[in-house]
Enzyme design. Structure first.
Site, PDB file in Angstrom:
ATOM      1  N   LYS A 115      31.376  -8.170 -35.091  1.00 41.67           N
ATOM      2  CA  LYS A 115      32.015  -8.659 -34.082  1.00 41.67           C
ATOM      3  C   LYS A 115      33.089  -9.652 -34.290  1.00 41.67           C
ATOM      4  O   LYS A 115      34.075  -9.782 -33.662  1.00 41.67           O
ATOM      5  CB  LYS A 115      30.968  -9.548 -33.205  1.00 41.67           C
ATOM      6  CG  LYS A 115      29.990  -8.924 -32.301  1.00 41.67           C
ATOM      7  CD  LYS A 115      29.490  -9.615 -31.238  1.00 41.67           C
ATOM      8  CE  LYS A 115      28.293  -8.681 -30.528  1.00 41.67           C
ATOM      9  NZ  LYS A 115      27.454  -9.359 -29.595  1.00 41.67           N
ATOM     10  N   LYS A 197      26.597   3.702 -33.412  1.00 42.02           N
ATOM     11  CA  LYS A 197      25.702   3.640 -32.259  1.00 42.02           C
ATOM     12  C   LYS A 197      26.565   3.817 -31.002  1.00 42.02           C
ATOM     13  O   LYS A 197      27.641   3.304 -30.807  1.00 42.02           O
ATOM     14  CB  LYS A 197      24.886   2.529 -32.436  1.00 42.02           C
ATOM     15  CG  LYS A 197      25.495   1.053 -32.005  1.00 42.02           C
ATOM     16  CD  LYS A 197      24.677   0.057 -31.328  1.00 42.02           C
ATOM     17  CE  LYS A 197      25.422  -1.172 -31.216  1.00 42.02           C
ATOM     18  NZ  LYS A 197      24.802  -2.277 -30.519  1.00 42.02           N
ATOM     19  N   LYS A 200      28.352  -0.449 -25.568  1.00 47.01           N
ATOM     20  CA  LYS A 200      29.192  -0.890 -24.119  1.00 47.01           C
ATOM     21  C   LYS A 200      30.628  -1.104 -24.611  1.00 47.01           C
ATOM     22  O   LYS A 200      31.415  -1.124 -23.596  1.00 47.01           O
ATOM     23  CB  LYS A 200      28.613  -2.191 -23.726  1.00 47.01           C
ATOM     24  CG  LYS A 200      27.085  -2.155 -23.430  1.00 47.01           C
ATOM     25  CD  LYS A 200      26.669  -3.444 -22.735  1.00 47.01           C
ATOM     26  CE  LYS A 200      25.827  -4.402 -23.888  1.00 47.01           C
ATOM     27  NZ  LYS A 200      24.924  -5.040 -23.358  1.00 47.01           N
TER      28      LYS A 200
HETATM   29  P1  TYM Z   1      22.569  -5.999 -26.144  1.00 44.62           P
HETATM   30  O1  TYM Z   1      22.639  -6.454 -24.781  1.00 44.62           O
HETATM   31  O2  TYM Z   1      23.328  -5.608 -26.774  1.00 44.62           O
HETATM   32  O3  TYM Z   1      21.428  -4.655 -25.891  1.00 44.62           O
HETATM   33  C1  TYM Z   1      20.376  -4.711 -25.155  1.00 44.62           C
HETATM   34  C2  TYM Z   1      19.146  -3.836 -25.658  1.00 44.62           C
HETATM   35  O4  TYM Z   1      19.531  -2.211 -25.928  1.00 44.62           O
HETATM   36  C3  TYM Z   1      19.431  -1.854 -27.155  1.00 44.62           C
HETATM   37  N1  TYM Z   1      20.686  -1.078 -27.394  1.00 44.62           N
HETATM   38  C4  TYM Z   1      20.237   0.306 -27.861  1.00 44.62           C
HETATM   39  N2  TYM Z   1      19.387   1.005 -28.090  1.00 44.62           N
HETATM   40  C5  TYM Z   1      19.215   2.373 -28.453  1.00 44.62           C
HETATM   41  N3  TYM Z   1      20.405   2.803 -28.816  1.00 44.62           N
HETATM   42  C6  TYM Z   1      21.559   2.234 -28.517  1.00 44.62           C
HETATM   43  N4  TYM Z   1      22.941   2.998 -28.754  1.00 44.62           N
HETATM   44  C7  TYM Z   1      21.651   0.923 -28.147  1.00 44.62           C
HETATM   45  N5  TYM Z   1      22.347  -0.096 -27.825  1.00 44.62           N
HETATM   46  C8  TYM Z   1      21.684  -1.114 -27.283  1.00 44.62           C
HETATM   47  C9  TYM Z   1      19.594  -3.113 -27.819  1.00 44.62           C
HETATM   48  O5  TYM Z   1      18.673  -3.296 -29.226  1.00 44.62           O
HETATM   49  C10 TYM Z   1      18.662  -4.015 -27.194  1.00 44.62           C
HETATM   50  O6  TYM Z   1      17.471  -4.089 -27.212  1.00 44.62           O
HETATM   51  N6  TYM Z   1      21.144  -9.901 -28.813  1.00 44.62           N
HETATM   52  C11 TYM Z   1      20.926  -8.843 -27.702  1.00 44.62           C
HETATM   53  C12 TYM Z   1      20.098  -9.580 -26.565  1.00 44.62           C
HETATM   54  C13 TYM Z   1      19.227 -10.571 -26.610  1.00 44.62           C
HETATM   55  C14 TYM Z   1      17.901 -10.432 -26.874  1.00 44.62           C
HETATM   56  C15 TYM Z   1      17.251 -11.801 -27.002  1.00 44.62           C
HETATM   57  C16 TYM Z   1      17.105  -9.153 -27.093  1.00 44.62           C
HETATM   58  C17 TYM Z   1      19.369 -11.875 -26.665  1.00 44.62           C
HETATM   59  N7  TYM Z   1      18.269 -12.452 -26.984  1.00 44.62           N
HETATM   60  C18 TYM Z   1      15.923 -12.034 -27.279  1.00 44.62           C
HETATM   61  C19 TYM Z   1      15.739  -9.674 -27.283  1.00 44.62           C
HETATM   62  C20 TYM Z   1      15.034 -10.777 -27.439  1.00 44.62           C
HETATM   63  C21 TYM Z   1      21.782  -7.967 -27.513  1.00 44.62           C
HETATM   64  O7  TYM Z   1      23.036  -8.452 -27.540  1.00 44.62           O
HETATM   65  O8  TYM Z   1      21.261  -6.969 -26.821  1.00 44.62           O
END
Ligand code: TYM
Length: 334
Positions: A115, A197, A200
């Site tokens: 990032k 991967k 978004k």
């Molecule tokens: P975020 O918002 O980027 O993504 C949300 C969830 O989607 C999963 N994910 C994927 N899984 C499979 N293939 C992909 N291409 C893919 N892209 C995203 C992510 O692994 C995630 O589970 N930091 C976290 C949000 C967060 C969080 C937490 C998660 C904040 N606090 C506490 C768990 C527990 C994030 O940015 O996810």
């Protein structure tokens, strides 16, 4: 653990358009686990501002995400679905945990490096301490299990390290969380570059299937997916594009990779792409219909936002007070 049941915490950022990766890697698993655990599903809006956001857009996306959680099948009567910014304990615990986290540990986080490279003009302290806020999210709810995609594994490891360090000093304050990865779909790759991967924030809209894409768009993106010139449908690392399509197909249909490979034996990539597109549409269409239905019911969603934040506040404050006492903050006089 909270009360009788083991507890589960997870969250997503309301930044950008959610992708099929978010659904197959996380949200879908949340739904399968929600009976077994006491669940907390958070819209992590505080994490989102580590990157500049348009306030009106963030607000809108946060609400759309909360609605999506419910549309995906999470019952807000049984699960706690809420906004992170409505529970001040997240930020308060994050501050305390910052004092138990080392710069060296945070420096190793690959997501920070990625990032920071992408947003070189705004490498703020929040971006750096992001994993500490994430640790606070999880530890506040004494989560036994955290269902996420593979890309969040490193953040889960640092959460465990911070919790263990704190417990080592003050006794058993935090539950040490386990990561939960789904059997299929834990890492959905870009349709345009299957070594990356699906994300978004990808600038190429054809690289990602968005959850709100209409059926024609889904089919078009699948047809354009990058494959290879091997002309055989096998599930193996040497064919990352085909492997990713098979992963998506299996995640959407519930079939195993072996079953899918047999089904497409002797068939061409065109047929595979069509079948993948159709399987995705079959998953997304009901989800989109349910989102549209719920969006009309403003009072219902408002009520969930209010009551679930109260519940989340109650549970989170309990942990926070315990932590504050442990570190030596003065007692409140009532
Ligand atoms: P975020 O918002 O980027 O993504 C949300 C969830 O989607 C999963 N994910 C994927 N899984 C499979 N293939 C992909 N291409 C893919 N892209 C995203 C992510 O692994 C995630 O589970 N930091 C976290 C949000 C967060 C969080 C937490 C998660 C904040 N606090 C506490 C768990 C527990 C994030 O940015 O996810």
């Amino acid at each position: 653990m909270i009360g009788e049941k083991k507890s589960l915490f997870s969250g997503m950022q309301a930044t950008g358009n959610l992708t099929l990766g978010n659904y197959l890697g996380a949200l879908r698993n949340w739904v399968t686990l929600n009976e077994e655990y006491e669940c907390f599903y958070c819209v992590v809006d505080e994490h989102s501002i580590t990157i500049r956001q348009d306030p009106a857009v963030l607000r809108k996306r946060a609400r759309a995400l909360l609605t999506l959680y419910i549309a995906a099948g999470l019952d807000p009567e049984k699960n706690c679905i809420y906004y992170q910014s409505h529970v001040s304990a997240h930020a308060e615990l994050a501050w305390i945990l910052n004092c138990f986290t080392y710069m060296g540990e945070l420096n190793r986080m690959t997501q920070f490096k990625d990032k920071a490279a992408k947003h070189a003009d705004n490498i703020n302290a929040g971006l750096f301490t992001y994993p500490v806020l994430m640790a606070a999210d999880i530890l506040l709810f004494q989560a036994d299990v955290v269902p996420v995609g593979i890309d969040q594994m490193q953040h889960l490891e640092i959460t465990r390290d911070i919790a263990q360090r704190f417990n080592g000093i003050y006794g058993d304050v935090f539950t040490i969380p386990e990561v939960y990865l789904g059997k299929v779909g834990a890492k959905i790759m870009s349709l345009q570059d299957p070594t990356k991967k699906m994300s978004k924030s990808d600038e190429n809209a054809n690289a990602s299937i968005y959850l709100m894409d209409d059926p024609d768009t889904v089919m078009r993106k699948c047809k354009r997916a990058v494959t290879d010139s091997e002309a055989q449908i096998l599930y193996r690392d040497e064919q990352p594009g085909v492997k990713n399509l098979l992963d998506i197909y299996c995640a959407c249909t519930g079939k195993t990779a072996d079953e899918a490979v047999k089904e497409f034996d002797g068939k061409g990539y065109g047929e595979l792409k069509m079948a993948v597109g159709e399987s995705v549409v079959a998953v997304l269409k009901p989800l989109q219909d349910e989102v549209a239905r719920l969006e009309k019911d403003k009072a219902y969603i408002d009520n969930i936002i209010k009551t679930n934040a109260e519940r989340a506040n109650y549970v989170a404050t309990k942990t926070l007070r315990k932590v504050q006492k442990k570190v030596g903050f003065p007692e409140r006089i009532r």
